[in-house]
Design an enzyme around this catalytic site. Structure first.
Site, PDB file in Angstrom:
ATOM      1  N   GLY A  77       0.837  -1.207   0.000  1.00  0.00           N
ATOM      2  CA  GLY A  77       0.000   0.000   0.000  1.00  0.00           C
ATOM      3  C   GLY A  77       0.862   1.244   0.000  1.00  0.00           C
ATOM      4  O   GLY A  77       0.569   2.226   0.700  1.00  0.00           O
ATOM      5  N   ALA A  78       1.934   1.213  -0.815  1.00  0.00           N
ATOM      6  CA  ALA A  78       2.956   2.268  -0.745  1.00  0.00           C
ATOM      7  C   ALA A  78       2.660   3.459  -1.642  1.00  0.00           C
ATOM      8  O   ALA A  78       3.451   4.397  -1.694  1.00  0.00           O
ATOM      9  CB  ALA A  78       4.319   1.671  -1.111  1.00  0.00           C
ATOM     10  N   TYR A  99     -13.859  -4.340   8.829  1.00  0.00           N
ATOM     11  CA  TYR A  99     -12.544  -3.696   8.919  1.00  0.00           C
ATOM     12  C   TYR A  99     -11.945  -3.895  10.318  1.00  0.00           C
ATOM     13  O   TYR A  99     -10.804  -4.352  10.472  1.00  0.00           O
ATOM     14  CB  TYR A  99     -12.692  -2.213   8.591  1.00  0.00           C
TER      15      TYR A  99
HETATM   16  N1  LIG Z   1      -6.004   6.968   8.035  1.00  0.00           N
HETATM   17  C1  LIG Z   1      -6.413   6.579   9.220  1.00  0.00           C
HETATM   18  O1  LIG Z   1      -7.005   7.377   9.983  1.00  0.00           O
HETATM   19  C2  LIG Z   1      -6.139   5.198   9.709  1.00  0.00           C
HETATM   20  C3  LIG Z   1      -6.599   4.831  10.983  1.00  0.00           C
HETATM   21  C4  LIG Z   1      -6.337   3.552  11.448  1.00  0.00           C
HETATM   22  C5  LIG Z   1      -5.619   2.665  10.686  1.00  0.00           C
HETATM   23  N2  LIG Z   1      -5.176   3.033   9.445  1.00  0.00           N
HETATM   24  C6  LIG Z   1      -4.403   2.050   8.676  1.00  0.00           C
HETATM   25  O2  LIG Z   1      -3.226   2.647   8.155  1.00  0.00           O
HETATM   26  C7  LIG Z   1      -2.844   1.968   6.951  1.00  0.00           C
HETATM   27  C8  LIG Z   1      -2.601   2.968   5.843  1.00  0.00           C
HETATM   28  O3  LIG Z   1      -3.779   3.698   5.607  1.00  0.00           O
HETATM   29  P1  LIG Z   1      -3.772   5.188   5.019  1.00  0.00           P
HETATM   30  O4  LIG Z   1      -4.387   6.063   6.020  1.00  0.00           O
HETATM   31  O5  LIG Z   1      -2.417   5.531   4.517  1.00  0.00           O
HETATM   32  O6  LIG Z   1      -4.846   5.051   3.834  1.00  0.00           O
HETATM   33  P2  LIG Z   1      -4.683   4.996   2.240  1.00  0.00           P
HETATM   34  O7  LIG Z   1      -3.964   6.192   1.758  1.00  0.00           O
HETATM   35  O8  LIG Z   1      -6.043   4.740   1.703  1.00  0.00           O
HETATM   36  O9  LIG Z   1      -3.748   3.721   2.000  1.00  0.00           O
HETATM   37  C9  LIG Z   1      -4.210   2.423   1.868  1.00  0.00           C
HETATM   38  C10 LIG Z   1      -3.303   1.719   0.876  1.00  0.00           C
HETATM   39  O10 LIG Z   1      -3.687   0.331   0.817  1.00  0.00           O
HETATM   40  C11 LIG Z   1      -3.757  -0.016  -0.563  1.00  0.00           C
HETATM   41  N3  LIG Z   1      -4.629  -1.150  -0.806  1.00  0.00           N
HETATM   42  C12 LIG Z   1      -5.958  -1.280  -0.556  1.00  0.00           C
HETATM   43  N4  LIG Z   1      -6.400  -2.462  -1.000  1.00  0.00           N
HETATM   44  C13 LIG Z   1      -5.328  -3.099  -1.551  1.00  0.00           C
HETATM   45  C14 LIG Z   1      -5.152  -4.340  -2.188  1.00  0.00           C
HETATM   46  N5  LIG Z   1      -6.167  -5.203  -2.393  1.00  0.00           N
HETATM   47  N6  LIG Z   1      -3.920  -4.680  -2.624  1.00  0.00           N
HETATM   48  C15 LIG Z   1      -2.886  -3.840  -2.451  1.00  0.00           C
HETATM   49  N7  LIG Z   1      -2.984  -2.640  -1.879  1.00  0.00           N
HETATM   50  C16 LIG Z   1      -4.204  -2.269  -1.434  1.00  0.00           C
HETATM   51  C17 LIG Z   1      -4.272   1.246  -1.258  1.00  0.00           C
HETATM   52  O11 LIG Z   1      -4.008   1.157  -2.653  1.00  0.00           O
HETATM   53  P3  LIG Z   1      -5.011   1.773  -3.778  1.00  0.00           P
HETATM   54  O12 LIG Z   1      -4.470   3.104  -4.143  1.00  0.00           O
HETATM   55  O13 LIG Z   1      -4.920   0.776  -4.904  1.00  0.00           O
HETATM   56  O14 LIG Z   1      -6.386   1.849  -3.172  1.00  0.00           O
HETATM   57  C18 LIG Z   1      -3.431   2.292  -0.549  1.00  0.00           C
HETATM   58  O15 LIG Z   1      -2.164   2.368  -1.128  1.00  0.00           O
HETATM   59  C19 LIG Z   1      -3.977   0.964   6.657  1.00  0.00           C
HETATM   60  O16 LIG Z   1      -3.619  -0.305   7.145  1.00  0.00           O
HETATM   61  C20 LIG Z   1      -5.139   1.519   7.456  1.00  0.00           C
HETATM   62  O17 LIG Z   1      -6.073   0.520   7.815  1.00  0.00           O
HETATM   63  C21 LIG Z   1      -5.427   4.274   8.940  1.00  0.00           C
END
Ligand SMILES: NC(=O)c1ccc[n+]([C@@H]2O[C@H](COP(=O)([O-])OP(=O)(O)OC[C@H]3O[C@@H](n4cnc5c(N)ncnc54)[C@H](OP(=O)(O)O)[C@@H]3O)[C@@H](O)[C@H]2O)c1
Length: 293
Positions: free
Chosen positions: A14-15, A174
């Site tokens: 998810g980079a 989730y």
């Molecule tokens: N933001 C928050 O407030 C928050 C809170 C708690 C936990 N988290 C956790 O933090 C981590 C990063 O989240 P973020 O906030 O940076 O959100 P984000 O920008 O939406 O990043 C999520 C990443 O996961 C990728 N992804 C989703 N489904 C995938 C799949 N089937 N195969 C490969 N890659 C996939 C997305 O790629 P695409 O571009 O292809 O969609 C994106 O690069 C996640 O584990 C999330 O659950 C975030």
């Protein structure tokens, strides 16, 4: 953070956006070879370009992977093995939180998509890369959960509902998958004792998500996200914890921890420490991933 990560090879899933992209940039700046594992080749290539434009001689590379497809994860592992001889850090950052899902949708492997992406895929990828991590020890595995789990203090692994057959909402699936990450990490850490491979889980807090990632949301939900954003930290700030766990010598031997955004260990819910559930989850995950580790 003055780490020297030259000669260290790291994978981050998810980079291409958010915390994963911010962490890729920070790790590349510190000299690591970063494999940016992304679902979309196009978005992944753009993210690699962005990192390269900010880091002179960045050692970054894109390998495509769809964490919702076991065949894709296997192809990813093969591609990685054919190109790299060591793996120092594996960061399982990718996650699905797809609000469009109104009912359970099964992947090609027959697993509910959110559980497949956020847990079963992580389990399978770990299995496929474990020998390389062990051979590269001391090495580190980092998983990602959510501070939002605090709002589910009594949630437990629902073995009769892994595919959302009894009850389903994106939110429930989730947090269920994130609880599975916490328990998986604790048990993995225990199983890996003595190998030089550590496993730690990050409790990600409320982190800003830009509007371009939220275009699919209805207006009312977008407003909630905007409100949340006013109380959130930046992806860069949360990525500091990934980098700390990936690089700091002080945690080289620390394993089985749950870490907040201040790099402090915190407790998870009471249920998450249940060993019997860890074992059962492990057995179910092996079945769903079609493997034994
Ligand atoms: N933001 C928050 O407030 C928050 C809170 C708690 C936990 N988290 C956790 O933090 C981590 C990063 O989240 P973020 O906030 O940076 O959100 P984000 O920008 O939406 O990043 C999520 C990443 O996961 C990728 N992804 C989703 N489904 C995938 C799949 N089937 N195969 C490969 N890659 C996939 C997305 O790629 P695409 O571009 O292809 O969609 C994106 O690069 C996640 O584990 C999330 O659950 C975030």
């Amino acid at each position: 953070m003055p780490y020297n990560l030259e000669n260290k090879t790291m994978i981050i899933t998810g980079a291409n956006s958010g915390i994963g992209k911010a962490a890729s940039l920070q790790l590349a700046k510190l000299g690591a070879t970063v494999i940016m594992a992304c679902r979309s080749s196009e978005r992944g290539a753009q993210a690699v370009d962005d990192v390269c434009s900010q880091v002179k001689n960045a050692q970054v590379e894109l390998i495509q992977v769809d964490m919702a497809s076991q065949a894709s994860i296997r192809q990813f592992a093969e591609a990685f093995h054919s190109r790299h001889t060591r793996l120092d850090v594996l960061i399982h950052n990718a996650a699905n939180f797809d609000h469009k899902l109104k009912k359970p949708s099964l992947t090609v492997d027959g697993v509910e998509t959110i559980f497949a992406t956020n847990h079963v895929g992580v389990f399978l990828m770990t299995h496929l890369l474990l020998d390389r991590l062990k051979a590269s020890a001391p090495s580190r595995i980092i998983t990602v959960a959510s501070k939002g789990l605090i709002t589910y203090p009594f949630l437990d692994i629902e073995f009769d509902n892994l595919n959302g057959e009894r009850k389903f909402s994106t939110q429930h699936a989730y947090y269920h998958s994130k609880l599975a990450q916490v328990m998986f990490t604790y048990y993995l850490a225990e199983k890996l004792k003595g190998t030089g491979v550590t496993a730690n889980c990050v409790r990600v807090t409320n982190v800003a998500i830009p509007d371009e990632r939220l275009t699919h949301l209805p207006m009312w939900l977008l407003k909630i996200y905007h409100l949340k954003r006013s109380m959130s930290i930046t992806p860069e700030r949360q990525a500091d914890t990934y980098v700390y766990l990936a690089a700091d010598p002080a945690v080289q031997k620390v394993t089985g921890g749950y870490w907040d955004e201040n790099n402090q260990q915190v407790r998870s819910s009471g249920n998450s420490y249940n060993r019997e559930t860890w074992e059962k989850l492990w057995r179910e995950s092996e079945k769903l991933a079609g493997i034994a580790i």
